[in-house]
Enzyme design. Structure first.
Site, PDB file in Angstrom:
ATOM      1  N   MET A 169       3.922  -7.518   7.421  1.00 13.83           N
ATOM      2  CA  MET A 169       4.489  -6.651   8.473  1.00 13.83           C
ATOM      3  C   MET A 169       3.829  -6.993   9.801  1.00 13.83           C
ATOM      4  O   MET A 169       3.007  -6.245  10.331  1.00 13.83           O
ATOM      5  CB  MET A 169       4.233  -5.185   8.098  1.00 13.83           C
ATOM      6  CG  MET A 169       4.798  -4.193   9.088  1.00 13.83           C
ATOM      7  SD  MET A 169       6.570  -4.138   9.010  1.00 13.83           S
ATOM      8  CE  MET A 169       6.787  -2.441   8.534  1.00 13.83           C
ATOM      9  N   GLY A 170       4.180  -8.170  10.316  1.00 13.76           N
ATOM     10  CA  GLY A 170       3.678  -8.584  11.625  1.00 13.76           C
ATOM     11  C   GLY A 170       4.797  -8.416  12.641  1.00 13.76           C
ATOM     12  O   GLY A 170       5.599  -7.487  12.558  1.00 13.76           O
ATOM     13  N   ARG A 171       4.865  -9.373  13.580  1.00 18.29           N
ATOM     14  CA  ARG A 171       5.879  -9.281  14.636  1.00 18.29           C
ATOM     15  C   ARG A 171       7.288  -9.264  14.040  1.00 18.29           C
ATOM     16  O   ARG A 171       8.093  -8.382  14.341  1.00 18.29           O
ATOM     17  CB  ARG A 171       5.731 -10.472  15.601  1.00 18.29           C
ATOM     18  CG  ARG A 171       4.499 -10.396  16.477  1.00 18.29           C
ATOM     19  CD  ARG A 171       4.274 -11.705  17.202  1.00 18.29           C
ATOM     20  NE  ARG A 171       3.893 -12.747  16.273  1.00 18.29           N
ATOM     21  CZ  ARG A 171       2.701 -13.371  16.268  1.00 18.29           C
ATOM     22  NH1 ARG A 171       1.804 -13.092  17.184  1.00 18.29           N
ATOM     23  NH2 ARG A 171       2.440 -14.293  15.375  1.00 18.29           N
ATOM     24  N   ILE A 172       7.600 -10.245  13.174  1.00 20.30           N
ATOM     25  CA  ILE A 172       8.969 -10.335  12.643  1.00 20.30           C
ATOM     26  C   ILE A 172       9.199  -9.217  11.620  1.00 20.30           C
ATOM     27  O   ILE A 172      10.260  -8.590  11.608  1.00 20.30           O
ATOM     28  CB  ILE A 172       9.233 -11.726  12.029  1.00 20.30           C
ATOM     29  CG1 ILE A 172       9.003 -12.814  13.087  1.00 20.30           C
ATOM     30  CG2 ILE A 172      10.662 -11.817  11.487  1.00 20.30           C
ATOM     31  CD1 ILE A 172       8.976 -14.238  12.547  1.00 20.30           C
TER      32      ILE A 172
ATOM     33  N   SER B  23       9.752 -16.777   5.234  1.00 19.37           N
ATOM     34  CA  SER B  23       8.431 -17.160   5.742  1.00 19.37           C
ATOM     35  C   SER B  23       8.226 -18.671   5.603  1.00 19.37           C
ATOM     36  O   SER B  23       8.592 -19.437   6.507  1.00 19.37           O
ATOM     37  CB  SER B  23       7.335 -16.367   5.040  1.00 19.37           C
ATOM     38  OG  SER B  23       7.256 -16.668   3.663  1.00 19.37           O
ATOM     39  N   ARG B  24       7.685 -19.098   4.479  1.00 21.36           N
ATOM     40  CA  ARG B  24       7.573 -20.517   4.161  1.00 21.36           C
ATOM     41  C   ARG B  24       7.784 -20.656   2.663  1.00 21.36           C
ATOM     42  O   ARG B  24       7.366 -19.772   1.883  1.00 21.36           O
ATOM     43  CB  ARG B  24       6.183 -21.065   4.522  1.00 21.36           C
ATOM     44  CG  ARG B  24       5.927 -21.257   6.011  1.00 21.36           C
ATOM     45  CD  ARG B  24       6.716 -22.431   6.609  1.00 21.36           C
ATOM     46  NE  ARG B  24       6.416 -22.654   8.024  1.00 21.36           N
ATOM     47  CZ  ARG B  24       7.093 -22.136   9.039  1.00 21.36           C
ATOM     48  NH1 ARG B  24       8.133 -21.352   8.823  1.00 21.36           N
ATOM     49  NH2 ARG B  24       6.758 -22.411  10.285  1.00 21.36           N
TER      50      ARG B  24
ATOM     51  N   GLU C 119      11.025 -29.313   1.940  1.00 20.76           N
ATOM     52  CA  GLU C 119      12.254 -29.366   2.736  1.00 20.76           C
ATOM     53  C   GLU C 119      12.470 -30.779   3.267  1.00 20.76           C
ATOM     54  O   GLU C 119      11.493 -31.471   3.563  1.00 20.76           O
ATOM     55  CB  GLU C 119      12.153 -28.386   3.907  1.00 20.76           C
ATOM     56  CG  GLU C 119      12.043 -26.950   3.421  1.00 20.76           C
ATOM     57  CD  GLU C 119      11.870 -25.932   4.553  1.00 20.76           C
ATOM     58  OE1 GLU C 119      11.864 -26.327   5.735  1.00 20.76           O
ATOM     59  OE2 GLU C 119      11.743 -24.741   4.245  1.00 20.76           O
TER      60      GLU C 119
ATOM     61  N   HIS D  71      16.568 -23.490   6.692  1.00 19.00           N
ATOM     62  CA  HIS D  71      15.474 -23.129   7.603  1.00 19.00           C
ATOM     63  C   HIS D  71      15.981 -22.904   9.036  1.00 19.00           C
ATOM     64  O   HIS D  71      15.581 -23.618   9.964  1.00 19.00           O
ATOM     65  CB  HIS D  71      14.386 -24.215   7.575  1.00 19.00           C
ATOM     66  CG  HIS D  71      13.045 -23.716   8.035  1.00 19.00           C
ATOM     67  ND1 HIS D  71      11.851 -24.195   7.551  1.00 19.00           N
ATOM     68  CD2 HIS D  71      12.698 -22.776   8.959  1.00 19.00           C
ATOM     69  CE1 HIS D  71      10.843 -23.573   8.135  1.00 19.00           C
ATOM     70  NE2 HIS D  71      11.337 -22.699   9.001  1.00 19.00           N
TER      71      HIS D  71
HETATM   72  P1  NAP Z   1       2.556 -12.412  12.360  1.00 15.39           P
HETATM   73  O1  NAP Z   1       2.891 -11.471  13.472  1.00 15.39           O
HETATM   74  O2  NAP Z   1       1.236 -13.096  12.349  1.00 15.39           O
HETATM   75  O3  NAP Z   1       2.755 -11.610  10.981  1.00 15.39           O
HETATM   76  C1  NAP Z   1       2.295 -12.052   9.763  1.00 15.39           C
HETATM   77  C2  NAP Z   1       1.870 -10.842   8.941  1.00 15.39           C
HETATM   78  O4  NAP Z   1       1.471 -11.295   7.644  1.00 15.39           O
HETATM   79  C3  NAP Z   1       0.708 -10.086   9.568  1.00 15.39           C
HETATM   80  O5  NAP Z   1       1.068  -8.746   9.724  1.00 15.39           O
HETATM   81  C4  NAP Z   1      -0.431 -10.250   8.553  1.00 15.39           C
HETATM   82  O6  NAP Z   1      -1.151  -9.026   8.465  1.00 15.39           O
HETATM   83  C5  NAP Z   1       0.320 -10.548   7.256  1.00 15.39           C
HETATM   84  N1  NAP Z   1      -0.498 -11.360   6.349  1.00 15.39           N
HETATM   85  C6  NAP Z   1      -1.208 -12.487   6.619  1.00 15.39           C
HETATM   86  N2  NAP Z   1      -1.866 -12.911   5.537  1.00 15.39           N
HETATM   87  C7  NAP Z   1      -1.579 -12.019   4.550  1.00 15.39           C
HETATM   88  C8  NAP Z   1      -1.963 -11.913   3.179  1.00 15.39           C
HETATM   89  N3  NAP Z   1      -2.820 -12.786   2.637  1.00 15.39           N
HETATM   90  N4  NAP Z   1      -1.463 -10.893   2.461  1.00 15.39           N
HETATM   91  C9  NAP Z   1      -0.638  -9.987   3.021  1.00 15.39           C
HETATM   92  N5  NAP Z   1      -0.239 -10.021   4.320  1.00 15.39           N
HETATM   93  C10 NAP Z   1      -0.703 -11.038   5.071  1.00 15.39           C
HETATM   94  O7  NAP Z   1       3.635 -13.572  12.260  1.00 15.39           O
HETATM   95  P2  NAP Z   1       5.202 -13.514  12.615  1.00 15.39           P
HETATM   96  O8  NAP Z   1       5.407 -13.951  14.011  1.00 15.39           O
HETATM   97  O9  NAP Z   1       5.756 -12.211  12.170  1.00 15.39           O
HETATM   98  O10 NAP Z   1       5.708 -14.708  11.657  1.00 15.39           O
HETATM   99  C11 NAP Z   1       5.519 -14.628  10.256  1.00 15.39           C
HETATM  100  C12 NAP Z   1       5.833 -15.934   9.561  1.00 15.39           C
HETATM  101  O11 NAP Z   1       7.234 -16.107   9.518  1.00 15.39           O
HETATM  102  C13 NAP Z   1       5.334 -17.194  10.256  1.00 15.39           C
HETATM  103  O12 NAP Z   1       3.996 -17.484   9.910  1.00 15.39           O
HETATM  104  C14 NAP Z   1       6.276 -18.265   9.763  1.00 15.39           C
HETATM  105  O13 NAP Z   1       5.749 -18.906   8.611  1.00 15.39           O
HETATM  106  C15 NAP Z   1       7.525 -17.487   9.387  1.00 15.39           C
HETATM  107  N6  NAP Z   1       8.672 -17.802  10.259  1.00 15.39           N
HETATM  108  C16 NAP Z   1       9.743 -18.448   9.714  1.00 15.39           C
HETATM  109  C17 NAP Z   1      10.844 -18.722  10.502  1.00 15.39           C
HETATM  110  C18 NAP Z   1      12.046 -19.391   9.915  1.00 15.39           C
HETATM  111  O14 NAP Z   1      12.739 -20.088  10.631  1.00 15.39           O
HETATM  112  N7  NAP Z   1      12.350 -19.195   8.650  1.00 15.39           N
HETATM  113  C19 NAP Z   1      10.840 -18.379  11.863  1.00 15.39           C
HETATM  114  C20 NAP Z   1       9.733 -17.751  12.374  1.00 15.39           C
HETATM  115  C21 NAP Z   1       8.638 -17.460  11.565  1.00 15.39           C
HETATM  116  P3  NAP Z   1      -2.712  -8.998   8.052  1.00 15.39           P
HETATM  117  O15 NAP Z   1      -3.400 -10.010   8.899  1.00 15.39           O
HETATM  118  O16 NAP Z   1      -3.116  -7.588   8.288  1.00 15.39           O
HETATM  119  O17 NAP Z   1      -2.745  -9.337   6.607  1.00 15.39           O
END
Ligand code: NAP
Length: 321
Positions: A156-159, A238-239, A268, A287
């Site tokens: 539960m981050g930005r996205i 995510s990935r 991929e 993707h």
């Molecule tokens: P973000 O704001 O950093 O959010 C990631 C969340 O994951 C954070 O809230 C973090 O909270 C949590 N997290 C990290 N490690 C964890 C763990 N071990 N267990 C549980 N929760 C964990 O990132 P975002 O901008 O939302 O982007 C998230 C991901 O989406 C990116 O890293 C990328 O891989 C993927 N993405 C994919 C696409 C696509 O085209 N498919 C596009 C954009 C992004 P805590 O630190 O509190 O654990």
């Protein structure tokens, strides 16, 4: 003084580069759809001051050993699992990513994939194309409701938060799992913190939005799918590395979970031969999470602004920490 040399690892539109032409000496891989070969990347890195790369490039220790003048790698993605950040630090190279500018677009895609999987949209559209539609029938292509159900957001981050806002509009209950609590999301969206197993057991939709790290690699394994409801729908934007794809295949094939919507894969690109595509209850996308024209341009501009800042001796705008 000579302008800094920037190597761009894919052909990108001249209009996007144009405002930066007077400050940088750009060199660019000349293909739009094909990644730069490794030997070309290493040769170019050897003389570049900055590199603008995509997630298709493996920016590892060997790369940094070659890149003697390099000051910054600007990754055109928010995820940076393609980069050895520790090696970058040791070589004194700043790494930047593209957070925020892609958040809403990726949340749109996540929700679209969730809806498409639940309501069997791709299968239904193909049904007409394949001339199968003869009569209306009570349960023809009947899927699952989305409104009023429980969504479990892992990451539960930005996205994740942007997806939760959309879920709220559909009257969904929201569970989430992170390593730390998100009090803002709890107060503003009514999201409820849950441990991982509890979330898997309760959610109708399990959505993965965690970054790929050592901790999250294959976190959706056999146990995770076993813990989900048999009616659960799994969505991964995510990935691919966060999922044990063999375990996912087995869970889907045995109807231990209902369906999956996947934008990302362990290796991929995948082809139509991929095992998961044998199954009807899977929607696969190539993707495209952040792929709107406007957002892709903003991502490139943020990369270029990061290059500009760092090569002018200023702080990066969005450094990877
Ligand atoms: P973000 O704001 O950093 O959010 C990631 C969340 O994951 C954070 O809230 C973090 O909270 C949590 N997290 C990290 N490690 C964890 C763990 N071990 N267990 C549980 N929760 C964990 O990132 P975002 O901008 O939302 O982007 C998230 C991901 O989406 C990116 O890293 C990328 O891989 C993927 N993405 C994919 C696409 C696509 O085209 N498919 C596009 C954009 C992004 P805590 O630190 O509190 O654990």
């Amino acid at each position: 003084m000579m302008n800094p040399v920037i190597y761009v690892t894919r052909k990108i539109p001249e209009e996007v580069l144009q405002p930066y032409q007077n400050m940088f000496n750009f060199r660019m891989w000349d293909k739009e759809d094909v990644p730069v070969p490794r030997d070309v990347l290493l040769k170019e890195a050897a003389t570049a001051d900055g590199v603008l790369c995509l997630l298709t490039e493996n920016i590892d220790r060997e790369f940094f050993d070659y890149a003697k003048n390099l000051k910054i790698v600007a990754n055109m993605a928010v995820g940076f699992d393609n980069i050895d950040v520790e090696a970058a630090r040791e070589h004194g190279v700043v790494v930047t990513n593209t957070p925020d500018v892609l958040t809403e677009t990726t949340a749109d895609l996540t929700f679209a994939l969730l809806m498409a999987t639940a309501r069997r949209i791709v299968e239904a559209a193909d049904y007409i194309r394949e001339d199968k539609w003869q009569y209306w029938a009570p349960y023809l292509l009947a899927g699952s409701d989305v409104h009023g159900k429980t969504i479990g957001i892992v990451g539960m981050g930005r996205i994740g938060e942007a997806v939760a806002r959309r879920a709220r509009g559909f009257g969904m209950s929201i569970l989430y799992h992170n390593r730390s609590r998100q009090e803002k999301a709890e107060q503003e969206l009514g999201a409820v913190y849950s441990d991982f197993t509890d979330l898997l057991q309760k959610a109708d939709f399990v959505v993965s939005l965690v970054p790929l790290t050592e901790q999250t690699a294959k976190m959706f394994d056999r146990d995770a799918f076993n813990n989900m409801k048999s009616s659960a729908i799994f969505i991964n934007v995510s990935r691919g590395g966060t999922v044990d794809e063999e375990a996912l295949y087995d869970a889907l094939a045995a109807n231990e979970i209902q369906a999956a919507g996947l934008d990302v894969f362990a290796n991929e690109p995948i082809s139509s031969e991929h095992q998961l595509l044998e199954l009807d209850n899977v929607v696969c996308l190539p993707h495209i999470g952040s792929a709107s024209e406007a957002t892709r341009t903003k991502m490139l501009e943020l990369c270029l602004d990061n290059l500009k800042a760092v090569l002018n001796g200023e702080e990066a705008i969005t450094p990877v920490k």
